[in-house]
Design a protein around this motif. Sequence first.
Motif, short mmCIF file in Angstrom:
data_model
loop_
_atom_site.label_atom_id
_atom_site.label_comp_id
_atom_site.label_asym_id
_atom_site.label_seq_id
_atom_site.Cartn_x
_atom_site.Cartn_y
_atom_site.Cartn_z
N PRO A 11 47.96 46.56 41.10
CA PRO A 11 47.38 45.58 40.01
C PRO A 11 47.44 44.39 40.10
O PRO A 11 46.59 43.67 40.03
N GLU A 12 48.72 44.42 40.29
CA GLU A 12 48.47 42.79 40.07
C GLU A 12 48.23 41.43 41.57
O GLU A 12 47.48 40.66 42.17
N ARG A 32 45.17 43.36 43.21
CA ARG A 32 43.93 43.29 43.35
C ARG A 32 43.44 42.20 42.24
O ARG A 32 42.28 41.96 42.83
N GLU A 33 44.34 41.84 41.59
CA GLU A 33 43.54 41.63 40.51
C GLU A 33 43.75 39.35 40.94
O GLU A 33 42.57 38.71 40.41
N GLU A 35 40.08 37.44 41.22
CA GLU A 35 39.55 36.33 39.98
C GLU A 35 39.77 35.07 42.11
O GLU A 35 38.89 33.92 41.73
N ARG A 85 35.15 46.67 38.91
CA ARG A 85 36.21 45.57 38.69
C ARG A 85 35.29 44.58 38.30
O ARG A 85 35.73 43.34 37.12
#
Length: 682
Positions: free
Chosen positions: A74-75, A77-78, A82, A157
Amino acid sequence: MARRTRRRRLLSAAGLTALVTGAALVPAPASTAQAEDVVPSVTVRPDPSYQQEEFEGWGTSLVWFANATGDYPPEIREKLAELLFGDEGLALNIARYNVGGGNAPDVKDHLRAGGAVEGWWRAPEGTTREDTDWWDAEDPADWNENADATQRWWVDRIKKDITHWETFSNSPPWFMTVSGYVSGGFDAGEDQLKAESVDDFAAYLAGATKRLEKAHRIEVDTVDPFNEPNTTYWSTRLGPNGEPVGGRQEGAHIGPELQEKVLHALAPALRKARTGAGISAMDETNPSTFARNWNSYSPAARDLVDQMNVHTYGTGQRTTVRDLSKAADKRLWMSEVEGDWGDGQSFTDMRPGLGLAQRIVDDLRELEPRAWVFWQPVEDHDNMRPGGESAKGGNWGEIQLPFSCTAADTLETCPVRTNTKFDTARNFTHFIKPGDRLIQVNDTSSAAAVAKNGRGASVVHVNSTGEARDVTVDLSKFRTISQNATVTPVVTSAGGKLERHRAIRIGDRSATFTVPARSVTSFVVKGVSGVAADAPLLRKGHTYTLTGVQSNRALTVGEDGSGLVIGTGDGSSAQQWRLSAVRPGDGVRQRYEFTSTRGGGHRRLTVRDDVPVAEPHTGVRDRAAEWIVSGTGDGTWTLVNAATGRLLEVGGQATHEGAAVTTWEPNSGANQRWTVTDVTGS
C-alpha cells in the motif's frame, strides 16, 4: 455527452500571491540579473481573441504500470497515486483503461514487465493456442468477470479524481488474431485481426467496457479499438523451440479498410451492451499517418467516430489533423506520447524536462487538442537503467520504479524516483486546468490559456537555451487590466522545482521577469479579462487581403468575375474581401463569410463542386460560403470550408500570375496558408 467536473485544489493566482515570502509586489519591469548584464529578451503576447474550446485536461494510459504495480504494498501504491493524480503531483484527471487481449493459456509469457495485461475471457480447461473457435460473447461462462485485478485496483483508487474515462485495445485476444499471438503478426505489415472475428472483437470491447463500468461504478466516455494500427511496429518471431522470442508488447496491424469494418461493428455492439460510450479513433502514431487513415475512411465511417485520437511520436502535419477535426466538427485529443529527450538515465538532467515541455507547447499550439495524455508517466526503472532496453539507459516516464517489486518491499527497497520531466510537466498541469481555454500566443516556446471563469490567465514559457533571458508578458490584447493586476512567475530549473517568485505588478499592460537558463516558467496572471477591441484580426465590416504564403500573391477575383486566381498584390478591389458575417461557434470553430468588394458587388467566397468561386450573395445562409480560420500564432492562417472540409489553396503549389486557386484536403502545405491583412479604409 454529459461531462463530470472534478473539483481541484490547485493554487490560484491569489493563492500563489499569498504564499510568496513577504507578499510584496514588485513593480514591472523586474529582473534578477545584474544591472550591467546584457540579457537576451523575448516578448510573449497571449491573444484571448483566438480561444480554443474548453480544455478537458491531462491524462494517462494505465496499461503496464498499473498492471505491474496494482498489487504492490500500500505505501508504494499510495505514493504513486499521489504523484500521478494528487493535487501536488501531476494532477491528472483523464485515464485510459487498456482492455487486454491476452495470449493463449499454453503460451509462455514473453512480454515486457507489465505488458501481459490479462484478457476478459475465460477459456475452457485445456485450451491451447490452436483452439480458436470456442468463445461466445453471449455465453457468460466465456467471460472472466474478475480479470485484470491489478489494473482494476487503480480504477477504484483513482475514480474520484477522473472526469473522463476511455477504454482502448492494443490487440484483440489471441483467438481473434491471424498469428495466434497478441504481440503481432508474423508479417508486421499484414492485418492481424481475422476478418471473420470483426464482430467478436467489437462484442469483446463493448462487453469488457460495460463490465468495467458496472463493477467499478464509472462511466466510460469513449472506446478506441485501435493503437497505432497502420504501422509495422507489431510483430511476433518464434524461436527454434516454437516459442515466441520477438515482440514484447501487445500490438496489431489493422489497415484502414479493416478499421472501417471494426467501426461499423463496434457502434451497434456498444448500443447492445447498453453503455453510453462513444467511439474514438484511431490512436495513430503520428498526425500524417492519422490523416492518411482518416482520409481513406468513407463518410459513413467518419460519422461513427465521436472523438479523433492521435499520437505525436511524429510531429509533422499537426495542423492537418487540427483542420480535419474542425472540418468534421469533432473533438480532438492528443491521446499518447512519451519520450527520452536525454542521453542516459538521469533524474537531474534538465534536457528531458525541457524536451517534454517543448513537445507539450508544440502540441497545444499546432494541434489544438481538447486533452493531452501521457503514454504512461510511470516506467520500469530497471528497464530504463544502463544495460536495460538501451545500452545508455533512458528517461521514458516522469516517474520510475522497478516493476519487479514484491509484497515484502518498502519505499526504501522499491524506491520511487521522479525526473525533471515530472517537474516541468507540473508547470502545465497545475496552471492550465480543465475548463480553461487555450489561446493563441506569438512565441513558439510558449503556451497560454484564459481561466475558466474568464478572469485571469496563465502562460508557460520554455527557455531551452544556456542563457537567462528577459521574458516580457504583453497583456495588451486583454480588454480589462485591473489596477491591482499581477503576474506571478513559478520556475522549474536545475536550481529548483516550481519555485514561486514574488508577484510582479503589471505596468504599461505588461510585466517582465528574467527566467533562468534551461528552465520552464509558469506565469500566473491575475486581474485580466475580456478581449481588447482591436485584438481580433477578423472583425465584421472590415476589409482584408489574403496573400498566399508559398506564392506571395493575393487571392484575386478573375476577369470573369467569379473564378479565383492569384495575382500581384496591387490593393485593387478584385483583391479585397469584406468580412460580411460571423457565424457563432465554440471558440476558434466560429465561421466567417467573405464578400468581394470588386465593382461594389456582393459576391461571396463560396465552394461549388470543390472549386472556390465568387458568386452572387443570395442573402441566405450557406455553409459552402462559411470558413473556419485557424492559426498557430505565426501570422499565417488556413481557411477550412465548412461544407466540404477542404482548405483554400493555390493549386499545384503554383507561383505564377493568374494561377488557379482551388481547394484540397488539409495537408499542412505552405500553399494552404495565407497571410490576412486588414486594409479597411485604404
